[in-house]
Design an enzyme around this catalytic site. Structure first.
Site, PDB file in Angstrom:
ATOM      1  N   GLU A   1       0.832  -1.210   0.000  1.00 55.50           N
ATOM      2  CA  GLU A   1       0.000   0.000   0.000  1.00 55.50           C
ATOM      3  C   GLU A   1       0.862   1.254   0.000  1.00 55.50           C
ATOM      4  O   GLU A   1       2.031   1.204   0.390  1.00 55.50           O
ATOM      5  CB  GLU A   1      -0.959   0.010   1.181  1.00 55.50           C
ATOM      6  CG  GLU A   1      -0.340   0.101   2.544  1.00 55.50           C
ATOM      7  CD  GLU A   1      -1.413   0.123   3.637  1.00 55.50           C
ATOM      8  OE1 GLU A   1      -2.028   1.168   3.822  1.00 55.50           O
ATOM      9  OE2 GLU A   1      -1.621  -0.922   4.269  1.00 55.50           O
TER      10      GLU A   1
ATOM     11  N   LYS B   1       2.554   4.669   1.174  1.00 54.14           N
ATOM     12  CA  LYS B   1       2.895   5.172   2.510  1.00 54.14           C
ATOM     13  C   LYS B   1       2.568   6.658   2.544  1.00 54.14           C
ATOM     14  O   LYS B   1       3.254   7.469   1.924  1.00 54.14           O
ATOM     15  CB  LYS B   1       4.373   4.931   2.807  1.00 54.14           C
ATOM     16  CG  LYS B   1       4.717   5.254   4.238  1.00 54.14           C
ATOM     17  CD  LYS B   1       6.103   4.770   4.587  1.00 54.14           C
ATOM     18  CE  LYS B   1       6.384   4.939   6.065  1.00 54.14           C
ATOM     19  NZ  LYS B   1       6.215   6.303   6.560  1.00 54.14           N
TER      20      LYS B   1
ATOM     21  N   ASP C   1       2.046  10.482   3.731  1.00 57.41           N
ATOM     22  CA  ASP C   1       2.875  11.402   4.488  1.00 57.41           C
ATOM     23  C   ASP C   1       1.989  12.171   5.455  1.00 57.41           C
ATOM     24  O   ASP C   1       1.443  13.219   5.131  1.00 57.41           O
ATOM     25  CB  ASP C   1       3.533  12.380   3.497  1.00 57.41           C
ATOM     26  CG  ASP C   1       4.981  12.566   3.803  1.00 57.41           C
ATOM     27  OD1 ASP C   1       5.445  12.017   4.820  1.00 57.41           O
ATOM     28  OD2 ASP C   1       5.650  13.270   3.030  1.00 57.41           O
TER      29      ASP C   1
ATOM     30  N   TYR D   1      -4.302   1.407   8.617  1.00 57.96           N
ATOM     31  CA  TYR D   1      -3.438   0.420   7.982  1.00 57.96           C
ATOM     32  C   TYR D   1      -3.106  -0.806   8.816  1.00 57.96           C
ATOM     33  O   TYR D   1      -2.478  -1.722   8.318  1.00 57.96           O
ATOM     34  CB  TYR D   1      -2.165   1.064   7.441  1.00 57.96           C
ATOM     35  CG  TYR D   1      -1.319   1.792   8.463  1.00 57.96           C
ATOM     36  CD1 TYR D   1      -0.667   1.110   9.493  1.00 57.96           C
ATOM     37  CD2 TYR D   1      -1.150   3.171   8.381  1.00 57.96           C
ATOM     38  CE1 TYR D   1       0.116   1.783  10.419  1.00 57.96           C
ATOM     39  CE2 TYR D   1      -0.362   3.849   9.293  1.00 57.96           C
ATOM     40  CZ  TYR D   1       0.268   3.150  10.320  1.00 57.96           C
ATOM     41  OH  TYR D   1       1.031   3.814  11.217  1.00 57.96           O
TER      42      TYR D   1
ATOM     43  N   LYS E   1      11.040   3.427   0.041  1.00 60.95           N
ATOM     44  CA  LYS E   1      10.887   4.881  -0.076  1.00 60.95           C
ATOM     45  C   LYS E   1      11.173   5.372  -1.500  1.00 60.95           C
ATOM     46  O   LYS E   1      12.051   4.842  -2.181  1.00 60.95           O
ATOM     47  CB  LYS E   1      11.854   5.589   0.880  1.00 60.95           C
ATOM     48  CG  LYS E   1      11.629   5.272   2.346  1.00 60.95           C
ATOM     49  CD  LYS E   1      10.304   5.723   2.838  1.00 60.95           C
ATOM     50  CE  LYS E   1      10.221   6.952   3.634  1.00 60.95           C
ATOM     51  NZ  LYS E   1      10.992   7.347   4.695  1.00 60.95           N
TER      52      LYS E   1
ATOM     53  N   CYS F   1      13.829  46.707 -16.524  1.00 59.82           N
ATOM     54  CA  CYS F   1      14.055  45.382 -17.096  1.00 59.82           C
ATOM     55  C   CYS F   1      15.565  45.112 -17.063  1.00 59.82           C
ATOM     56  O   CYS F   1      16.340  45.945 -17.545  1.00 59.82           O
ATOM     57  CB  CYS F   1      13.549  45.346 -18.535  1.00 59.82           C
ATOM     58  SG  CYS F   1      14.074  43.853 -19.407  1.00 59.82           S
TER      59      CYS F   1
ATOM     60  N   CYS G   1      16.786  45.029 -21.066  1.00 58.62           N
ATOM     61  CA  CYS G   1      16.756  46.182 -21.980  1.00 58.62           C
ATOM     62  C   CYS G   1      16.654  47.524 -21.263  1.00 58.62           C
ATOM     63  O   CYS G   1      16.613  48.565 -21.906  1.00 58.62           O
ATOM     64  CB  CYS G   1      15.622  46.031 -22.983  1.00 58.62           C
ATOM     65  SG  CYS G   1      13.999  46.283 -22.259  1.00 58.62           S
TER      66      CYS G   1
ATOM     67  N   CYS H   1       8.194  43.660 -18.169  1.00 58.75           N
ATOM     68  CA  CYS H   1       8.934  44.659 -18.928  1.00 58.75           C
ATOM     69  C   CYS H   1       7.973  45.171 -20.000  1.00 58.75           C
ATOM     70  O   CYS H   1       7.319  44.378 -20.681  1.00 58.75           O
ATOM     71  CB  CYS H   1      10.157  44.006 -19.570  1.00 58.75           C
ATOM     72  SG  CYS H   1      10.838  44.924 -20.950  1.00 58.75           S
TER      73      CYS H   1
ATOM     74  N   CYS I   1      12.549  44.417 -26.523  1.00 56.37           N
ATOM     75  CA  CYS I   1      13.423  43.856 -25.478  1.00 56.37           C
ATOM     76  C   CYS I   1      14.041  42.567 -26.025  1.00 56.37           C
ATOM     77  O   CYS I   1      13.325  41.646 -26.420  1.00 56.37           O
ATOM     78  CB  CYS I   1      12.604  43.566 -24.228  1.00 56.37           C
ATOM     79  SG  CYS I   1      13.485  42.584 -23.007  1.00 56.37           S
TER      80      CYS I   1
HETATM   81  O1  I6G Z   1       4.360   4.174   9.743  1.00 58.18           O
HETATM   82  C1  I6G Z   1       3.644   3.307   9.029  1.00 58.18           C
HETATM   83  C2  I6G Z   1       3.034   3.712   7.883  1.00 58.18           C
HETATM   84  C3  I6G Z   1       2.304   2.822   7.141  1.00 58.18           C
HETATM   85  C4  I6G Z   1       3.527   1.984   9.490  1.00 58.18           C
HETATM   86  C5  I6G Z   1       2.773   1.069   8.720  1.00 58.18           C
HETATM   87  C6  I6G Z   1       2.164   1.515   7.536  1.00 58.18           C
HETATM   88  O2  I6G Z   1       1.461   0.627   6.846  1.00 58.18           O
HETATM   89  C7  I6G Z   1       0.919   1.039   5.636  1.00 58.18           C
HETATM   90  N1  I6G Z   1       2.665  -0.208   9.142  1.00 58.18           N
HETATM   91  C8  I6G Z   1       3.265  -0.599  10.254  1.00 58.18           C
HETATM   92  C9  I6G Z   1       3.153  -2.010  10.673  1.00 58.18           C
HETATM   93  C10 I6G Z   1       4.011   0.294  11.003  1.00 58.18           C
HETATM   94  N2  I6G Z   1       4.140   1.573  10.635  1.00 58.18           N
HETATM   95  C11 I6G Z   1       4.702  -0.128  12.241  1.00 58.18           C
END
Ligand code: I6G
Length: 670
Positions: free
Chosen positions: A112, A114, A116, A224, A313, A407, A410, A425, A431
């Site tokens: 899946e 990750k 942010d 998750y 990552k 400018c 020119c 400008c 120019c």
């Molecule tokens: O920090 C995390 C982000 C996403 C996770 C995670 C995750 O699963 C999609 N899954 C686990 C088991 C852990 N941290 C510890």
């Protein structure tokens, strides 16, 4: 009273169900107004009978008083972190370790994105949300229960009956890209500090002491995994656990997939990497987890991370570097763009030495100065930008940046139009910077398509006074071209041939090539189709232009302004005298099978390039534009289509996959 209680229970169940349809299934059954009506009805009964209010009532999301500080919550099971893999080798190693330990040939993984955001733990007792905590140091987090209750996609009560008596759910609270933009826009309007990125915005919003503030922030959750479970059974595979969570009303990410072996993981990574820019939220990688819980248990943990999961990552998109200089670039329309010259830095695998600073307002807002250490960001194909200044690293004595009042190329005056952020400008084609850009645009592939006439060559020709306007291109002599840097007789001959070939063009290309402000390819095509000749366009009044489809007052003003300049009219005459010609007539299309139809092309087509597809559609009389709206007739989607496909689906616009598109195209062309 019994009846009222039943009515209240009924309303809460209905609201809970519609929340589930909206947030979890992304498939609402009723309009927003009807949902609001249900909520108001419940509020009004609860007002008359406050004794019926319970903490899990949907009316009770916001209401708690501001805190002085957050309490602490000790996690019943530690909230672990994940090990990271930064390349395919590390993913292969991860898979090999698992296969070796389990003595198996192939492992099934759940993969899946990750997200942010900020990791949280939600504790449900008998299906009621009792407690929410941040991860903190993994052992102890902050009690953010009242704030979590304000997040609409976090259910206050689970759906169904078969959930464990005690269930801890873990997930990521995040802000969508759009929510983040809107939040920052509001902050800008109020003169408040903006957040640097959606992650900081989500964390900052969830860690507000006043839940009323959190309630105004566009937060969402994607669950998750699970933590503690008591008095209840959970499925034996991670993918099925997620499915169960979804049934109980908890939101999970729609991109989750079960894949086979390291190869399956890599393929998933590639798919998500391509989708990344089009996803509505930010992600920094993907996570693979062994799907079988039995196998997970056998693998166990090392230090503070499970051995059965890894985060793969994406290369970092943000890095820190120093601004060595701030220079001003003058564009085709005269816009002065400040550009940061950077100490070169690797961002996401590419060396970045320049980043846009957008305009004067942006520089002021971020207070960027020459000599500053800054965060630079590179996302997808867009030009790298300076996100923020690391003020702690600012040396003493740096001067505030001042936009030039002349400018830089020119020395003409610059002006800032009312309501515009851009300084321009005023010298137009006098120019040299604007002249260079205008000539490059004229020669570009979608305009006059003069092969071999690259940017560096145009720069030299303008600098040496060889060409003053676009028409001068056609009186260039072979010796003059051959005398340019890195040119010879042969390449000069090729350029002359390309110039000659470009003389035969279409009216639409020619109009586009003139570089009139706000007149892109689609507008140029409309003008050519509707007006049929250069003469008509040249003499068109504002009223006449406004009658045309998709021409608004701003475009009309720019067209009128362009033709009111004698210099521009003279250049057109000069070009025609040099032999540039096109077929006149009401439409440049070879047929009008698709007249009145608007297409948008997105993603990668396998049978032809998007430009080819565009040309073929235009030849059939269709209009091809870059953005999807309710007026779009068809969106043609290739592989890795992103946000345009999502928008088309949302607006109910017809979608043509490549196979279907090719079939229809050959039918239309018959
Ligand atoms: O920090 C995390 C982000 C996403 C996770 C995670 C995750 O699963 C999609 N899954 C686990 C088991 C852990 N941290 C510890």
């Amino acid at each position: 009273m019994k009846n009222i209680r039943k009515n209240v229970d009924d309303l809460r169940s209905q609201i809970g169900y519609h929340n589930y349809r909206y947030y979890v299934l992304d498939d609402p059954e009723i309009p927003d107004a009807e949902y609001d009506r249900l909520l108001r009805e419940l509020q009004s009964i609860e007002k008359e009978h406050p004794e019926l209010i319970t903490p899990d009532s949907p009316t009770q999301r916001v209401g708690a008083l501001p805190l002085k500080e957050f309490g602490e919550i000790k996690h019943k099971l530690p909230m672990l972190s994940l090990d990271n893999a930064f390349d395919e080798q590390e993913v292969s190693d991860f898979d090999r370790r698992i296969r070796e330990k389990l003595g198996l040939d192939k492992i099934e993984y759940t993969a899946e994105p990750k997200l942010d955001g900020l990791a949280v733990s939600l504790l449900y007792e008998n299906g009621i949300l009792m407690r929410a905590a941040t991860r903190g140091d993994g052992m102890t987090g902050e009690d953010i229960t009242q704030n979590a209750r304000t997040v609409p996609s976090i259910p206050l009560r689970l759906i169904g009956k078969d959930f464990p008596k005690l269930l801890e759910v873990r997930g990521e609270v995040y802000m969508t890209k759009k929510g983040f933009e809107q939040l920052n826009e509001r902050a800008r309007e109020k003169g408040d500090k903006e957040f640097a990125n959606p992650r900081n915005a989500a964390a900052g919003s969830l860690r507000q002491l006043d839940p009323k503030v959190t309630a105004t922030r566009p937060l969402e959750i994607a669950c998750y995994s699970i933590g503690i479970v008591e008095d209840g059974k959970m499925p034996a595979r991670h993918s099925l656990i997620l499915k169960k969570l979804r049934e109980w009303g908890l939101r999970i990410n729609p991109e989750i997939k079960t894949v086979s072996g390291a190869k399956g993981c890599m393929e998933y990574y590639q798919v998500i990497a391509k989708k990344r820019d089009g996803l509505p939220y930010e992600i920094d990688g993907v996570v693979y987890k062994v799907d079988s819980i039995e196998q997970q248990n056998e693998m166990g943990f090392v230090a503070r991370a499970p051995r059965w999961a890894i985060a793969h990552k994406f290369p970092a998109q943000e890095e820190m570097t120093v601004i060595e200089d701030i220079e001003i670039q003058v564009g085709r329309t005269g816009a002065l763009t400040p550009v940061a010259r950077l100490r070169p830095v690797q961002v996401g695998g590419v060396t970045v030495s320049n980043a846009t600073l957008h305009n004067e307002d942006e520089i002021k807002r971020k207070d960027v100065r020459k000599g500053d250490t800054v965060i630079v960001r590179r996302a997808g194909d867009v030009i790298p930008e300076v996100v923020s200044v690391v003020t702690a690293k600012r040396p003493k004595g740096l001067h505030k940046f001042e936009m030039p009042t002349q400018c830089p190329v020119c020395k003409s005056e610059v002006e800032k139009e009312e309501g515009e952020a851009v300084v321009r400008c005023v010298a137009g084609l006098y120019c040299p910077a604007q002249r260079k850009e205008a000539i490059k645009h004229f020669a570009s592939r979608r305009a006059m398509d003069i092969e071999g006439l690259g940017d560096k060559l145009v720069d030299q020709m303008v600098e040496q006074g060889l060409i003053k306007d676009i028409a001068d291109l056609y009186s260039l002599k072979k010796e003059q071209i051959a005398a340019m840097e890195r040119m010879g007789e042969k390449s000069a001959e090729n350029i002359l041939k390309a110039l000659d070939k470009s003389k035969q063009t279409t009216l639409a290309r020619f109009i586009y090539a003139l570089g009139i402000r706000e007149v892109g390819e689609a507008t140029a095509q409309t003008l050519a189709d509707e007006l049929g000749s250069m003469e008509t366009l040249r003499h068109a009044t504002e009223e006449a232009l406004l009658e045309l489809p998709d021409i608004g007052p701003i475009v009309a003003t720019h067209i009128i302004a362009f033709f009111s300049e004698k210099h521009n009219r003279d250049v057109i005459t000069k070009l025609q005298k040099a032999g540039v010609h096109w077929e006149e007539g009401k439409t440049t299309a070879e047929s009008d099978v698709l007249k009145g139809q608007t297409f948008v092309l997105t993603g990668t087509l396998s049978a032809m390039t998007r430009d080819e597809a565009k040309d073929r559609l235009q030849a059939l009389g269709a209009k091809v534009t870059g953005s999807v709206s309710a007026k779009t007739s068809y969106v043609v989607v290739g592989t890795d289509a992103g946000s345009k496909l999502a928008k088309a689906t949302k607006l109910g616009v017809s979608i043509l996959e490549e196979n279907e598109f090719l079939k229809r195209l050959s039918h239309w062309e018959k």
